[in-house]
Write a protein that holds these residues in place. Sequence first.
Motif, PDB file in Angstrom:
ATOM      1  N   CYS A 137       0.857  -1.191   0.000  1.00 46.17           N
ATOM      2  CA  CYS A 137       0.000   0.000   0.000  1.00 46.17           C
ATOM      3  C   CYS A 137       0.893   1.241   0.000  1.00 46.17           C
ATOM      4  CB  CYS A 137      -0.922   0.003   1.214  1.00 46.17           C
ATOM      5  SG  CYS A 137      -1.997   1.471   1.277  1.00 46.17           S
ATOM      6  N   LEU A 138       0.683   2.107  -0.984  1.00 45.71           N
ATOM      7  CA  LEU A 138       1.443   3.357  -1.111  1.00 45.71           C
ATOM      8  C   LEU A 138       0.528   4.506  -0.703  1.00 45.71           C
ATOM      9  CD1 LEU A 138       4.071   4.722  -2.095  1.00 45.71           C
ATOM     10  CD2 LEU A 138       3.038   4.864  -4.358  1.00 45.71           C
ATOM     11  N   LEU A 139       0.886   5.266   0.352  1.00 47.26           N
ATOM     12  CA  LEU A 139       0.074   6.377   0.860  1.00 47.26           C
ATOM     13  C   LEU A 139       0.799   7.699   0.672  1.00 47.26           C
ATOM     14  CD1 LEU A 139      -0.439   3.846   3.130  1.00 47.26           C
ATOM     15  CD2 LEU A 139      -2.125   5.531   3.872  1.00 47.26           C
ATOM     16  N   VAL A 140       0.052   8.725   0.205  1.00 46.23           N
ATOM     17  CA  VAL A 140       0.579  10.076   0.003  1.00 46.23           C
ATOM     18  C   VAL A 140      -0.348  11.044   0.741  1.00 46.23           C
ATOM     19  CG1 VAL A 140       1.068  11.865  -1.693  1.00 46.23           C
ATOM     20  CG2 VAL A 140       1.579   9.475  -2.225  1.00 46.23           C
ATOM     21  N   PRO A 141       0.194  11.950   1.564  1.00 48.59           N
ATOM     22  CA  PRO A 141      -0.672  12.914   2.252  1.00 48.59           C
ATOM     23  C   PRO A 141      -1.478  13.756   1.264  1.00 48.59           C
ATOM     24  CG  PRO A 141       1.514  12.891   3.237  1.00 48.59           C
ATOM     25  CD  PRO A 141       1.602  12.070   1.994  1.00 48.59           C
ATOM     26  N   PHE A 142      -2.738  14.062   1.625  1.00 45.50           N
ATOM     27  CA  PHE A 142      -3.629  14.870   0.782  1.00 45.50           C
ATOM     28  C   PHE A 142      -3.910  16.177   1.514  1.00 45.50           C
ATOM     29  CE2 PHE A 142      -6.495  15.839  -2.461  1.00 45.50           C
ATOM     30  CZ  PHE A 142      -7.718  16.244  -1.956  1.00 45.50           C
ATOM     31  N   TYR A 143      -3.653  17.288   0.788  1.00 46.44           N
ATOM     32  CA  TYR A 143      -3.773  18.614   1.395  1.00 46.44           C
ATOM     33  C   TYR A 143      -4.932  19.382   0.762  1.00 46.44           C
ATOM     34  CZ  TYR A 143       0.962  17.713   3.095  1.00 46.44           C
ATOM     35  OH  TYR A 143       2.060  17.168   3.685  1.00 46.44           O
ATOM     36  N   VAL A 144      -5.580  20.195   1.587  1.00 48.89           N
ATOM     37  CA  VAL A 144      -6.505  21.219   1.097  1.00 48.89           C
ATOM     38  C   VAL A 144      -5.976  22.538   1.618  1.00 48.89           C
ATOM     39  CG1 VAL A 144      -8.829  22.148   1.207  1.00 48.89           C
ATOM     40  CG2 VAL A 144      -8.493  19.689   0.970  1.00 48.89           C
ATOM     41  N   GLY A 145      -5.486  23.358   0.704  1.00 48.91           N
ATOM     42  CA  GLY A 145      -4.743  24.543   1.126  1.00 48.91           C
ATOM     43  C   GLY A 145      -3.417  24.109   1.709  1.00 48.91           C
ATOM     44  N   ASP A 146      -3.130  24.586   2.912  1.00 50.63           N
ATOM     45  CA  ASP A 146      -1.892  24.203   3.587  1.00 50.63           C
ATOM     46  C   ASP A 146      -2.121  23.129   4.645  1.00 50.63           C
ATOM     47  OD1 ASP A 146      -0.862  27.666   3.539  1.00 50.63           O
ATOM     48  OD2 ASP A 146      -0.441  26.042   2.099  1.00 50.63           O
ATOM     49  N   ARG A 147      -3.323  22.567   4.718  1.00 52.01           N
ATOM     50  CA  ARG A 147      -3.671  21.649   5.795  1.00 52.01           C
ATOM     51  C   ARG A 147      -3.819  20.234   5.256  1.00 52.01           C
ATOM     52  NH1 ARG A 147      -8.644  20.291   8.444  1.00 52.01           N
ATOM     53  NH2 ARG A 147      -9.739  21.587   6.917  1.00 52.01           N
ATOM     54  N   ALA A 148      -3.152  19.279   5.912  1.00 50.70           N
ATOM     55  CA  ALA A 148      -3.281  17.874   5.536  1.00 50.70           C
ATOM     56  C   ALA A 148      -4.610  17.361   6.075  1.00 50.70           C
ATOM     57  CB  ALA A 148      -2.128  17.053   6.095  1.00 50.70           C
ATOM     58  N   VAL A 149      -5.509  16.899   5.193  1.00 54.46           N
ATOM     59  CA  VAL A 149      -6.851  16.479   5.594  1.00 54.46           C
ATOM     60  C   VAL A 149      -7.065  14.980   5.392  1.00 54.46           C
ATOM     61  CG1 VAL A 149      -7.802  18.751   5.097  1.00 54.46           C
ATOM     62  CG2 VAL A 149      -7.799  16.991   3.318  1.00 54.46           C
ATOM     63  N   GLY A 150      -6.062  14.268   4.885  1.00 55.12           N
ATOM     64  CA  GLY A 150      -6.230  12.834   4.660  1.00 55.12           C
ATOM     65  C   GLY A 150      -5.092  12.284   3.824  1.00 55.12           C
ATOM     66  N   THR A 151      -5.335  11.141   3.218  1.00 55.24           N
ATOM     67  CA  THR A 151      -4.317  10.513   2.374  1.00 55.24           C
ATOM     68  C   THR A 151      -4.944   9.980   1.102  1.00 55.24           C
ATOM     69  OG1 THR A 151      -4.608   8.342   3.404  1.00 55.24           O
ATOM     70  CG2 THR A 151      -2.929   9.791   4.349  1.00 55.24           C
ATOM     71  N   ILE A 152      -4.104   9.913   0.065  1.00 58.28           N
ATOM     72  CA  ILE A 152      -4.449   9.207  -1.171  1.00 58.28           C
ATOM     73  C   ILE A 152      -3.677   7.895  -1.126  1.00 58.28           C
ATOM     74  CG2 ILE A 152      -4.488   9.335  -3.692  1.00 58.28           C
ATOM     75  CD1 ILE A 152      -3.995  12.359  -3.387  1.00 58.28           C
ATOM     76  N   TRP A 153      -4.335   6.770  -1.496  1.00 60.83           N
ATOM     77  CA  TRP A 153      -3.622   5.503  -1.411  1.00 60.83           C
ATOM     78  C   TRP A 153      -3.899   4.615  -2.607  1.00 60.83           C
ATOM     79  CZ3 TRP A 153      -7.651   2.041  -1.053  1.00 60.83           C
ATOM     80  CH2 TRP A 153      -8.800   2.437  -0.379  1.00 60.83           C
ATOM     81  N   ALA A 154      -2.900   3.785  -2.885  1.00 56.04           N
ATOM     82  CA  ALA A 154      -3.002   2.780  -3.956  1.00 56.04           C
ATOM     83  C   ALA A 154      -2.541   1.446  -3.383  1.00 56.04           C
ATOM     84  CB  ALA A 154      -2.134   3.167  -5.149  1.00 56.04           C
ATOM     85  N   ILE A 155      -3.229   0.360  -3.775  1.00 59.80           N
ATOM     86  CA  ILE A 155      -2.967  -0.963  -3.189  1.00 59.80           C
ATOM     87  C   ILE A 155      -2.760  -1.990  -4.294  1.00 59.80           C
ATOM     88  CG2 ILE A 155      -4.029  -2.872  -1.888  1.00 59.80           C
ATOM     89  CD1 ILE A 155      -5.354  -0.833  -0.105  1.00 59.80           C
ATOM     90  N   MET A 156      -1.749  -2.847  -4.092  1.00 65.98           N
ATOM     91  CA  MET A 156      -1.580  -4.061  -4.898  1.00 65.98           C
ATOM     92  C   MET A 156      -1.954  -5.248  -4.007  1.00 65.98           C
ATOM     93  SD  MET A 156      -0.602  -3.011  -7.856  1.00 65.98           S
ATOM     94  CE  MET A 156      -0.412  -4.676  -8.493  1.00 65.98           C
ATOM     95  N   HIS A 157      -2.887  -6.081  -4.485  1.00 70.09           N
ATOM     96  CA  HIS A 157      -3.316  -7.242  -3.702  1.00 70.09           C
ATOM     97  C   HIS A 157      -2.473  -8.479  -3.989  1.00 70.09           C
ATOM     98  CE1 HIS A 157      -6.658  -5.057  -2.090  1.00 70.09           C
ATOM     99  NE2 HIS A 157      -7.131  -4.780  -3.304  1.00 70.09           N
ATOM    100  N   THR A 158      -1.677  -8.421  -5.050  1.00 72.94           N
ATOM    101  CA  THR A 158      -0.751  -9.521  -5.381  1.00 72.94           C
ATOM    102  C   THR A 158       0.618  -8.908  -5.651  1.00 72.94           C
ATOM    103  OG1 THR A 158      -1.139  -9.455  -7.775  1.00 72.94           O
ATOM    104  CG2 THR A 158      -2.639 -10.799  -6.451  1.00 72.94           C
ATOM    105  N   ASP A 159       1.603  -9.765  -5.919  1.00 74.97           N
ATOM    106  CA  ASP A 159       2.962  -9.282  -6.195  1.00 74.97           C
ATOM    107  C   ASP A 159       3.238  -9.182  -7.700  1.00 74.97           C
ATOM    108  OD1 ASP A 159       4.785 -12.445  -5.696  1.00 74.97           O
ATOM    109  OD2 ASP A 159       2.988 -11.945  -6.856  1.00 74.97           O
ATOM    110  N   ARG A 160       2.167  -9.001  -8.501  1.00 76.66           N
ATOM    111  CA  ARG A 160       2.381  -8.927  -9.956  1.00 76.66           C
ATOM    112  C   ARG A 160       3.211  -7.703 -10.353  1.00 76.66           C
ATOM    113  NH1 ARG A 160      -1.095  -5.228 -12.437  1.00 76.66           N
ATOM    114  NH2 ARG A 160      -2.821  -4.479 -11.128  1.00 76.66           N
ATOM    115  N   ARG A 161       3.210  -6.657  -9.561  1.00 83.73           N
ATOM    116  CA  ARG A 161       4.123  -5.535  -9.759  1.00 83.73           C
ATOM    117  C   ARG A 161       4.337  -4.831  -8.422  1.00 83.73           C
ATOM    118  NH1 ARG A 161       1.951  -0.170 -10.246  1.00 83.73           N
ATOM    119  NH2 ARG A 161       3.948   0.430 -11.103  1.00 83.73           N
ATOM    120  N   LYS A 162       5.449  -4.088  -8.337  1.00 86.34           N
ATOM    121  CA  LYS A 162       5.806  -3.366  -7.120  1.00 86.34           C
ATOM    122  C   LYS A 162       5.754  -1.864  -7.398  1.00 86.34           C
ATOM    123  CE  LYS A 162       6.813  -7.046  -4.619  1.00 86.34           C
ATOM    124  NZ  LYS A 162       6.016  -7.416  -3.444  1.00 86.34           N
ATOM    125  N   PHE A 163       5.304  -1.099  -6.397  1.00 87.16           N
ATOM    126  CA  PHE A 163       5.288   0.345  -6.550  1.00 87.16           C
ATOM    127  C   PHE A 163       6.711   0.892  -6.628  1.00 87.16           C
ATOM    128  CE2 PHE A 163       1.176  -0.315  -4.259  1.00 87.16           C
ATOM    129  CZ  PHE A 163       0.352   0.115  -5.291  1.00 87.16           C
TER     130      PHE A 163
END
Length: 702
Positions: A137-163
Amino acid sequence: MSIPEGAPALETVLCTDELRRRPRRPPDYEKENRAVLALTSALANARSDVLQTLADTILDVIQCDSSGLSLLSMGDGGKRFRWAAISGMWKPYIGRETPRNFAPSGDALDRNCTLLFQHFERRYSYLLPITPPADECLLVPFYVGDRAVGTIWAIMHTDRRKFEGEDERLMMTLGQFASVAYQTQVSMDDIRVQIAAREHAEDAVQEIEQQGRTIVDSALDAVVGMDADGIITSWNKQAEEIFGWTRSEAVGRRMSETIIPMQYRSSHEGGVRHFFETGQGQVLNQRIEITALRRDGSEFPVELTITPLKSVNTWSFSSFIRDISDRKRSEEQLRTSEMNLRRMTETIPEMLWSATADGAIDYCNSRVLDYTGLSHGEIQGTGWMKTIHPDDADNIARAWTDSVESGNPFQFEFRCLRASDGMYRWCVSSALPLRASDGGILKWYGTVVDFHDRRQAQEELRNTQAELAHVNRVMTMGELTASIAHEVNQPLAAIIASGDSCTAWLASEPPNLDKARAAARRMIQAATQASEIVQRVRAMFKKIPSVAMSVDMNELIEETISFVHHEARRKNVSLRADLGAGLPTVDGDRVQLEQVILNLMMNGIESMAGLDRQPKQILIRSTLPNPGELLVSVSDTGPGIDAEHANRLFAPFFTTKPQGIGMGLPICRSIIEAHGGRLWAENNQSGGAVFHFMLPIKGPSE
């Protein structure tokens, strides 16, 4: 929720450092532009959800199995994350919540950086029921203005490729764009509410349009819109900089007359007509390289992506245009550099080759091809092995594989088939790896040198040196004839005396057999001693190949002293040995090393032959001055070394003796150096000269 007792540490599921080390694919700007366009379209559509569009876009661009956004809750002060948008295999779980103080998203916001997790359910056990489980799972902070309000994430359920790093860049870029779009959409929703209550809706719409233009103007590429009639409808700031037309000047002009060179305008117009007739276009939705036109009439290369958009029954086109002049110049410089390098490798009078990182030969210059008689296709990969002598093939293949796997420099001597005469000749090949900034091997570059003639010359030189050494031994032994005769005479006299005694004891009445047997044993002992002396002398006279063995230097010194002690006594010279106890053995040719000691001792004796002063003394020492080396020193009390002769002492044919030929010391030095040692001379402080030679000792494991 507090952190459960016994939960695995965060570091056990984090692998962000590995993300930086993984190979990084090149950017796909066409796909990136389509993603930006999708977010822009979502902004323009009041019924679209920008966050869900972002999740869908990341799933498509990153090619992951699931993607989404986790946003902090608003009503409780941000104590929980809500899965606000999900795309892919985890979409059924949209709306779920996780605690702020014990969640992957919380860790990303706490550290304010990208995090890469592997099987994070091992730490966050409440994720175990969520299926399928996450491999990465690759997580990147998500900002609105200058404030971090959450994260954006991407998931691989198998090892068919690596981030890897490009995935992180895309998620951060799309996240920044989506943040602006999300703020804009929120503003648009607010304004729509206000429009219902206010009369001045026109100003609000202009504000929304301005925000949309700001997003387009922030793009790094020129963004140009065109309607179905070929008229420019939008023109961002980057387009102004690239083409030289201002927005007010460009909007309303025909596209073909503004940025397309004259020779391509008919093709452009024909392509537009073909699209309206068939719904197809050769250049649509793909990245192509074409020539564009600036306002000043100059032409330059660009990278172009055109996407058709349909609203009700009306078509429009969005173009993303990137100036690639700098890249084209760099490519041309690279081609020129490669051409110059190729010319240089083809004109250098040496055999040159290169190989890929995995060891496959991919280039050989014409010198190699001429030498082997093989073509480029025949010699590539492992084809070069066809030219190697069968006795050398396995060894060179093993050595090359070891270098490729370890990254160590390669060097190997082998026999290679020369096509011109069908003869196997001795060659040496050397290669070094070209490394990337991270230390990984990019390429191997090597040379091949034919040293067959030099090897033969060296062999002939070694044979000549062996002949000279043999001659020197014979001459030295000739000088010791009287001493050798004396050595042999002693056991012979003992044999005669014991023989007389044996005869007498047998002749007595009755015969004394015990005494006779004792006399016979003494005869055998004396005969054995005489035989050993003769064998040692024969070994010095015989011309035999060099044979390496373990040599006890103290034993060899004592044996050599037995050769010369009679000669020394005859010339009134005393011999003394000071031999270190328990010295290790050395590897070497016993006869050659004995020849060196014999030469040095005879030189010392002869240097004192014409002197009247006393004492005349030869002292030979053996010591272990430091680990790994054994030192032998032969000193005399003669006149010493004349300063004007010091630099020529080991030169061939230089001698200070009336009957000398000047080859003894040069031969001694060549023998010692061939054994991996060194020989030198100096004057004694108390008078006379001393000759030293140092030899490597045999290690315990040898």
